[in-house]
Design a protein around this motif. Structure first.
Motif, mmCIF file in Angstrom:
data_model
loop_
_atom_site.group_PDB
_atom_site.id
_atom_site.type_symbol
_atom_site.label_atom_id
_atom_site.label_comp_id
_atom_site.label_asym_id
_atom_site.label_seq_id
_atom_site.Cartn_x
_atom_site.Cartn_y
_atom_site.Cartn_z
ATOM 1 N N SER A 151 -8.183 3.390 5.080
ATOM 2 C CA SER A 151 -7.499 3.633 3.829
ATOM 3 C C SER A 151 -6.961 2.349 3.291
ATOM 4 C CB SER A 151 -6.623 4.761 3.787
ATOM 5 O OG SER A 151 -7.304 5.891 4.265
ATOM 6 N N TRP B 40 -7.988 0.193 -0.018
ATOM 7 C CA TRP B 40 -6.973 0.038 -1.118
ATOM 8 C C TRP B 40 -7.008 -1.420 -1.458
ATOM 9 C CZ3 TRP B 40 -2.550 -3.082 -1.453
ATOM 10 C CH2 TRP B 40 -1.498 -2.653 -2.485
ATOM 11 N N SER C 58 2.207 7.297 -6.547
ATOM 12 C CA SER C 58 1.379 8.195 -7.091
ATOM 13 C C SER C 58 1.226 9.394 -6.479
ATOM 14 C CB SER C 58 -0.262 7.743 -6.384
ATOM 15 O OG SER C 58 -0.544 6.461 -6.948
ATOM 16 N N SER D 273 2.440 1.906 -3.398
ATOM 17 C CA SER D 273 1.564 2.406 -4.436
ATOM 18 C C SER D 273 0.950 3.848 -4.201
ATOM 19 C CB SER D 273 -0.037 1.590 -4.087
ATOM 20 O OG SER D 273 -0.790 2.162 -4.810
ATOM 21 N N ARG D 274 1.205 4.234 -2.828
ATOM 22 C CA ARG D 274 0.797 5.639 -2.726
ATOM 23 C C ARG D 274 1.823 6.455 -2.998
ATOM 24 N NH1 ARG D 274 -3.903 7.778 -2.146
ATOM 25 N NH2 ARG D 274 -3.296 9.126 -0.498
ATOM 26 N N THR D 275 3.111 6.263 -2.578
ATOM 27 C CA THR D 275 4.269 6.924 -2.856
ATOM 28 C C THR D 275 4.532 7.001 -4.484
ATOM 29 O OG1 THR D 275 5.660 4.824 -2.608
ATOM 30 C CG2 THR D 275 5.599 6.324 -0.656
ATOM 31 N N TYR E 56 0.808 -1.097 0.125
ATOM 32 C CA TYR E 56 0.032 -0.156 0.075
ATOM 33 C C TYR E 56 0.707 1.306 0.067
ATOM 34 C CZ TYR E 56 -3.078 3.581 1.935
ATOM 35 O OH TYR E 56 -3.680 4.567 2.522
ATOM 36 N N LYS E 57 1.896 1.365 0.748
ATOM 37 C CA LYS E 57 2.810 2.505 0.922
ATOM 38 C C LYS E 57 3.364 2.906 -0.530
ATOM 39 C CE LYS E 57 5.380 1.313 4.507
ATOM 40 N NZ LYS E 57 6.537 1.339 5.379
ATOM 41 N N PHE F 21 1.903 10.292 -3.286
ATOM 42 C CA PHE F 21 1.378 10.900 -1.724
ATOM 43 C C PHE F 21 2.526 9.859 -0.887
ATOM 44 C CE2 PHE F 21 -2.232 10.459 -4.461
ATOM 45 C CZ PHE F 21 -3.108 11.570 -4.087
ATOM 46 N N MET F 22 2.332 10.066 0.622
ATOM 47 C CA MET F 22 3.168 9.554 1.422
ATOM 48 C C MET F 22 4.661 10.037 1.228
ATOM 49 S SD MET F 22 1.987 5.909 2.701
ATOM 50 C CE MET F 22 0.322 5.585 3.842
#
Length: 520
Positions: A282, A286, A222, A218-220, A215-216, A224-225
């Motif tokens: 969240s 996801w 994109s 994927s977010r980074t 998840y981290k 984010f994070m």
């Protein structure tokens, strides 16, 4: 992608049902695992898997009986509800009937009218325990050996199961009669069998830790994070410690409600709601969107927060702003008894310049404390600062240019910047990957110092109050809200706000409309 199917393995293009033999049974079975071939077609393998797994489980159950030293009924290893057992038995009986019809002797087999009568009595509940045991007791034993039940004879649970098996036997006999007439389209008529849900195929455990790492990532990717999820890592560690397991698919809503109540013992409702529950909600959302889980157990798990009662405005008044900036501009580090100053030059600079930069930019405090020397430039006769994620973190993810108010220049900020070393102005981090952390530490020290100086009114956030004041003053001056949003890094209120650019010239006109705060 969906999780792997438990007990299903592929070896050289062929599928097998596989069960690991418990250590205490390996000496009896003579193997460390049991397998049964299912063919090379995936769909067919899935269809055959439940039956194959049941047969392998039966072998393990028989081995367990051999090492049992008491007559006590062991807890069911693979428990099923009575209606599920009845449905499995009904299907097993029909499979047996189909196989039997291939044998020449089948033509000599008829329907036992006495058996039919007893099954009807069993369904009606009019048989004694002994009569039920004689009628379907061997069937109950079969499913006990398979590990599907641990019901004790004479209990209500046992009689419920016995009645369910009577229904399954009776329905199977009805299909047998229909098949004798060439009708193979018959279906169960008893609601219990019609509504019974077949046991779902078990899935492999889904590592909660691995899910969080994916998840981290994927977010980074994109955008984010930007801190790599370091702020939320303790949340997942806390949840895993509370659950005492690491299987995301085993997490239930009940688990998360209990976790929430446990957190509330030491944390505030706001922290539990906005940090802990928000993070897991969240994560599981996801996981569902990416077909890693079937459902989000965190849906509906919330922690109410008490509504804040405010007795004043959120931003600084003019007098309060003046008091803070006077304290800031006159700040001098304290030396110890030996004349040594332990405070770093960057921390001293942050206390002197961060407040006034916040006052005239409306920026977040960490966006100011992450400024580097190279983020300050001159265009014509004006000085501009660039707030960029390259220097740390920016909530909106993109850079923005903000003109400096003439009072900031007049007080000597440019002189300070010119003599400073390249790199961060207000913290000492040298690794760009740690700039964000350095900026947050610096902003925290500014806030702590202001509170100790007793120039911050009760109930006011010493750093965020500048953003509120900036917005309030802009409204009083009648400045276009879109320009102010562009200066402060706020998202547009409508889709139309995303069209066209707010130029530096427009921002300069807005900044120049603000009056000076610190008086000579």
């Amino acid at each position: 992608m969906a999780g792997k199917i438990r007990h299903l393995v592929n070896r050289s293009g062929r599928y097998h049902a596989r069960i690991v033999v418990p250590k205490e049974l390996r000496a009896i079975i003579g193997k460390t695992e049991l397998r049964q071939p299912l063919g090379g077609d995936y769909r067919q393998a899935l269809r055959l898997l439940p039956s194959a797994v049941a047969q392998l489980q039966h072998q393990i159950a028989l081995a367990e009986r051999k090492i049992s030293t008491t007559s006590t009924i062991r807890p069911a290893r693979y428990p099923l509800a009575p209606d599920q057992i009845a449905l499995a038995h009904y299907q097993w009986r029909l499979e047996g009937d189909e196989l039997a019809r291939s044998h020449p002797a089948y033509a000599q087999i008829g329907i036992d009218d006495q058996l039919v009568m007893m099954l009807r009595k069993g369904i009606a509940g009019s048989l004694t325990d002994n009569e039920l045991a004689e009628l379907v007791g061997d069937r109950i034993d079969r499913y006990r050996h398979l590990g599907n039940t641990d019901a004790k004879r004479g209990t209500a649970e046992w009689r419920t199961l016995a009645r369910a098996l009577c229904i399954a036997e009776y329905e199977a006999l009805a299909r047998t009669v229909e098949r004798d007439e060439g009708d193979y389209g018959g279906r169960p008529t008893t609601p219990m069998l019609i509504d019974a849900q077949p046991p779902s195929l078990p899935q492999e455990a889904l590592s909660l830790k691995k899910l969080w790492e994916d998840y981290k990532k994927s977010r980074t990717q994109s955008g984010f994070m930007r801190d790599g999820g370091k702020r939320q890592d303790p949340v997942i560690d806390n949840l895993r410690n509370f659950l005492k397991h690491n299987d995301a698919r085993r997490v239930t809503k009940k688990d998360l409600l209990a976790w929430r109540d446990h957190l509330m013992i030491e944390l505030s409702a706001k922290t539990v709601s906005d940090v802990y529950l928000s993070t897991v909600r969240s994560l599981f959302s996801w996981a569902v969107e990416n077909e890693r889980m079937q459902e989000n157990p965190a849906v509906g798990v919330r922690q109410p927060k008490a509504r804040k009662v405010r007795g004043r405005e959120k931003g600084f008044t003019d007098d309060e702003a003046l008091a803070v900036l006077k304290a800031s501009q006159s700040y001098e580090p304290t030396a110890n008894q030996f004349g040594h100053i332990s405070e770093t030059p960057q921390n001293v600079a942050a206390k002197r310049w961060a407040p006034i930069l916040c006052a005239f930019t409306g920026a977040r405090i960490s966006e100011i404390t992450q400024l580097r020397k190279e983020d300050v430039r001159q265009e014509g006769d004006r000085w501009i600062i660039r707030i960029t994620p390259e220097a740390g973190t920016v909530k909106t993810g993109g850079y923005r240019d903000v003109p400096l108010h003439r009072q900031v220049v007049d007080l000597g900020f440019i002189d300070f910047m010119t003599t400073a070393k390249a790199g961060p102005l207000f913290h000492g981090a040298t690794d760009p990957a740690k700039y964000g952390t350095g900026a947050r530490v610096a902003s925290g020290k500014v806030s702590e110092w202001l509170r100790r100086s007793k120039v911050i009114p009760e109930g006011i956030q010493p750093n965020h109050a500048w953003r509120h004041r900036f917005k309030t003053k802009a409204s009083e001056l009648g400045i276009d809200s879109r320009v102010i949003d562009a200066i402060q890094g706020h998202a547009g209120r409508t889709a139309g706000d995303n069209y066209g650019d707010v130029t530096v010239a427009a921002k300069i006109r807005a900044i120049d409309a603000f009056s000076w705060i610190v008086e000579d």
